[in-house]
Scaffold this motif. Sequence first.
Motif, PDB file in Angstrom:
ATOM      1  N   ASP A 156       0.796  -1.255   0.004  1.00 26.82           N
ATOM      2  CA  ASP A 156       0.112   0.009  -0.155  1.00 26.82           C
ATOM      3  C   ASP A 156       1.068   1.519  -0.099  1.00 26.82           C
ATOM      4  O   ASP A 156       1.551   1.707   0.998  1.00 26.82           O
ATOM      5  CB  ASP A 156      -1.009  -0.040   1.218  1.00 26.82           C
ATOM      6  CG  ASP A 156      -1.950   1.023   1.295  1.00 26.82           C
ATOM      7  OD1 ASP A 156      -1.735   2.142   0.874  1.00 26.82           O
ATOM      8  OD2 ASP A 156      -2.972   0.904   1.979  1.00 26.82           O
ATOM      9  N   GLU A 157       0.884   1.997  -1.004  1.00 23.51           N
ATOM     10  CA  GLU A 157       1.482   3.408  -1.290  1.00 23.51           C
ATOM     11  C   GLU A 157       1.076   4.289  -0.336  1.00 23.51           C
ATOM     12  O   GLU A 157       2.128   5.138   0.085  1.00 23.51           O
ATOM     13  CB  GLU A 157       1.512   3.808  -2.628  1.00 23.51           C
ATOM     14  CG  GLU A 157       2.172   2.947  -3.586  1.00 23.51           C
ATOM     15  CD  GLU A 157       1.908   3.333  -5.100  1.00 23.51           C
ATOM     16  OE1 GLU A 157       2.347   4.619  -5.395  1.00 23.51           O
ATOM     17  OE2 GLU A 157       1.094   2.802  -5.900  1.00 23.51           O
ATOM     18  N   GLU A 158      -0.051   4.520   0.004  1.00 27.46           N
ATOM     19  CA  GLU A 158      -0.388   5.599   0.836  1.00 27.46           C
ATOM     20  C   GLU A 158      -0.146   5.179   2.269  1.00 27.46           C
ATOM     21  O   GLU A 158       0.246   6.125   2.885  1.00 27.46           O
ATOM     22  CB  GLU A 158      -2.072   5.653   0.913  1.00 27.46           C
ATOM     23  CG  GLU A 158      -2.701   6.981   1.404  1.00 27.46           C
ATOM     24  CD  GLU A 158      -1.837   8.142   0.771  1.00 27.46           C
ATOM     25  OE1 GLU A 158      -1.634   9.252   1.588  1.00 27.46           O
ATOM     26  OE2 GLU A 158      -1.654   8.413  -0.355  1.00 27.46           O
ATOM     27  N   LEU A 159      -0.211   4.120   2.683  1.00 20.81           N
ATOM     28  CA  LEU A 159       0.345   3.398   3.904  1.00 20.81           C
ATOM     29  C   LEU A 159       1.638   3.916   3.972  1.00 20.81           C
ATOM     30  O   LEU A 159       2.204   4.402   5.056  1.00 20.81           O
ATOM     31  CB  LEU A 159      -0.038   2.205   4.351  1.00 20.81           C
ATOM     32  CG  LEU A 159       0.680   1.424   5.307  1.00 20.81           C
ATOM     33  CD1 LEU A 159       0.085   2.127   6.830  1.00 20.81           C
ATOM     34  CD2 LEU A 159       0.411   0.169   5.592  1.00 20.81           C
ATOM     35  N   THR A 160       2.544   3.483   3.116  1.00 21.64           N
ATOM     36  CA  THR A 160       4.008   3.839   3.277  1.00 21.64           C
ATOM     37  C   THR A 160       4.349   5.469   3.191  1.00 21.64           C
ATOM     38  O   THR A 160       5.018   5.735   3.960  1.00 21.64           O
ATOM     39  CB  THR A 160       4.623   3.151   1.778  1.00 21.64           C
ATOM     40  OG1 THR A 160       4.392   1.672   1.860  1.00 21.64           O
ATOM     41  CG2 THR A 160       6.181   3.505   1.818  1.00 21.64           C
ATOM     42  N   ILE A 184       6.359   7.274   6.586  1.00 19.68           N
ATOM     43  CA  ILE A 184       7.513   7.764   6.099  1.00 19.68           C
ATOM     44  C   ILE A 184       7.399   9.364   6.503  1.00 19.68           C
ATOM     45  O   ILE A 184       8.265   9.955   7.440  1.00 19.68           O
ATOM     46  CB  ILE A 184       8.071   7.625   4.516  1.00 19.68           C
ATOM     47  CG1 ILE A 184       8.280   6.250   4.413  1.00 19.68           C
ATOM     48  CG2 ILE A 184       9.165   8.559   4.388  1.00 19.68           C
ATOM     49  CD1 ILE A 184       9.409   5.633   5.026  1.00 19.68           C
ATOM     50  N   TRP A 185       6.218   9.843   6.338  1.00 20.89           N
ATOM     51  CA  TRP A 185       6.213  11.240   6.519  1.00 20.89           C
ATOM     52  C   TRP A 185       5.935  11.411   8.076  1.00 20.89           C
ATOM     53  O   TRP A 185       6.397  12.454   8.592  1.00 20.89           O
ATOM     54  CB  TRP A 185       4.559  11.750   6.049  1.00 20.89           C
ATOM     55  CG  TRP A 185       4.918  12.309   4.685  1.00 20.89           C
ATOM     56  CD1 TRP A 185       3.933  12.169   3.579  1.00 20.89           C
ATOM     57  CD2 TRP A 185       5.311  13.595   4.044  1.00 20.89           C
ATOM     58  NE1 TRP A 185       4.364  12.816   2.365  1.00 20.89           N
ATOM     59  CE2 TRP A 185       5.356  13.817   2.785  1.00 20.89           C
ATOM     60  CE3 TRP A 185       6.622  14.347   4.681  1.00 20.89           C
ATOM     61  CZ2 TRP A 185       5.938  14.639   2.128  1.00 20.89           C
ATOM     62  CZ3 TRP A 185       7.317  15.186   3.875  1.00 20.89           C
ATOM     63  CH2 TRP A 185       6.931  15.570   2.588  1.00 20.89           C
ATOM     64  N   ARG A 186       5.314  10.403   8.816  1.00 15.10           N
ATOM     65  CA  ARG A 186       5.347  10.733  10.072  1.00 15.10           C
ATOM     66  C   ARG A 186       6.749  10.459  10.859  1.00 15.10           C
ATOM     67  O   ARG A 186       6.952  11.305  11.726  1.00 15.10           O
ATOM     68  CB  ARG A 186       4.269   9.571  10.783  1.00 15.10           C
ATOM     69  CG  ARG A 186       4.045   9.600  12.201  1.00 15.10           C
ATOM     70  CD  ARG A 186       3.569  10.589  12.610  1.00 15.10           C
ATOM     71  NE  ARG A 186       3.456  11.186  14.166  1.00 15.10           N
ATOM     72  CZ  ARG A 186       4.151  12.070  14.617  1.00 15.10           C
ATOM     73  NH1 ARG A 186       4.874  13.217  13.885  1.00 15.10           N
ATOM     74  NH2 ARG A 186       4.369  12.150  15.919  1.00 15.10           N
ATOM     75  N   ILE A 187       7.361   9.659  10.547  1.00 17.06           N
ATOM     76  CA  ILE A 187       8.861   9.518  10.846  1.00 17.06           C
ATOM     77  C   ILE A 187       9.621  10.847  10.459  1.00 17.06           C
ATOM     78  O   ILE A 187      10.184  11.346  11.434  1.00 17.06           O
ATOM     79  CB  ILE A 187       9.392   8.254  10.335  1.00 17.06           C
ATOM     80  CG1 ILE A 187       8.924   6.818  10.612  1.00 17.06           C
ATOM     81  CG2 ILE A 187      10.932   8.381  10.611  1.00 17.06           C
ATOM     82  CD1 ILE A 187       9.385   5.847   9.756  1.00 17.06           C
ATOM     83  N   ILE A 188       9.650  11.302   9.230  1.00 17.38           N
ATOM     84  CA  ILE A 188      10.149  12.576   9.076  1.00 17.38           C
ATOM     85  C   ILE A 188       9.693  13.625  10.114  1.00 17.38           C
ATOM     86  O   ILE A 188      10.396  14.618  10.561  1.00 17.38           O
ATOM     87  CB  ILE A 188       9.887  13.139   7.535  1.00 17.38           C
ATOM     88  CG1 ILE A 188      10.639  12.091   6.737  1.00 17.38           C
ATOM     89  CG2 ILE A 188      10.209  14.725   7.345  1.00 17.38           C
ATOM     90  CD1 ILE A 188      10.228  12.153   5.205  1.00 17.38           C
ATOM     91  N   ALA A 189       8.257  13.700  10.419  1.00 18.58           N
ATOM     92  CA  ALA A 189       7.750  14.938  11.215  1.00 18.58           C
ATOM     93  C   ALA A 189       8.137  14.674  12.529  1.00 18.58           C
ATOM     94  O   ALA A 189       8.585  15.689  13.222  1.00 18.58           O
ATOM     95  CB  ALA A 189       6.256  14.935  11.202  1.00 18.58           C
ATOM     96  N   SER A 190       8.231  13.578  13.061  1.00 11.32           N
ATOM     97  CA  SER A 190       8.864  13.324  14.446  1.00 11.32           C
ATOM     98  C   SER A 190      10.171  13.757  14.522  1.00 11.32           C
ATOM     99  O   SER A 190      10.732  14.274  15.499  1.00 11.32           O
ATOM    100  CB  SER A 190       8.703  11.694  14.672  1.00 11.32           C
ATOM    101  OG  SER A 190       9.316  11.418  15.876  1.00 11.32           O
ATOM    102  N   ALA A 191      11.168  13.261  13.506  1.00 17.14           N
ATOM    103  CA  ALA A 191      12.538  13.805  13.472  1.00 17.14           C
ATOM    104  C   ALA A 191      12.596  15.285  13.473  1.00 17.14           C
ATOM    105  O   ALA A 191      13.290  16.051  14.347  1.00 17.14           O
ATOM    106  CB  ALA A 191      13.170  13.230  12.525  1.00 17.14           C
ATOM    107  N   ARG A 192      11.582  16.031  12.762  1.00 12.75           N
ATOM    108  CA  ARG A 192      11.669  17.392  12.733  1.00 12.75           C
ATOM    109  C   ARG A 192      11.368  18.124  13.928  1.00 12.75           C
ATOM    110  O   ARG A 192      11.851  18.983  14.178  1.00 12.75           O
ATOM    111  CB  ARG A 192      10.742  17.761  11.505  1.00 12.75           C
ATOM    112  CG  ARG A 192      10.681  19.213  11.452  1.00 12.75           C
ATOM    113  CD  ARG A 192       9.851  19.775  10.354  1.00 12.75           C
ATOM    114  NE  ARG A 192       9.749  19.158   8.977  1.00 12.75           N
ATOM    115  CZ  ARG A 192       8.891  18.739   8.185  1.00 12.75           C
ATOM    116  NH1 ARG A 192       7.535  18.916   8.549  1.00 12.75           N
ATOM    117  NH2 ARG A 192       8.982  18.305   7.051  1.00 12.75           N
TER     118      ARG A 192
END
Length: 90
Positions: free
Chosen positions: A67-71, A75-83
């Motif tokens: 599932d592309e949307e899940l992926t 990834i966006w959530r991991i990026i946001a967490s690091a940011r």
Amino acid sequence: MKERLEEVRQRIIELDEALVDLIGERKALVLEVGRIKTELGLPVLDPAREAAVVRRAAALAREKGIDEELTRDVIWRIIASAREEQEGSG
């Protein structure tokens, strides 16, 4: 069948542990990139790079029939967490 159910459940537990480990490792690497960029005097945030990373992950998911949307969401959530962590320590 009950034995197989327990085997599958155990494998899910193992995969969850591996996923958590990978998420932690990825986030740590992103934070390291941020520290290196700071030391080099480069801007830490790079929205174009973030978008490219998400597109690449979605393409990999598509190739693998995942599932592309899940992926993208993960990834966006991991990026946001690091940011958020970078901004909090910045």
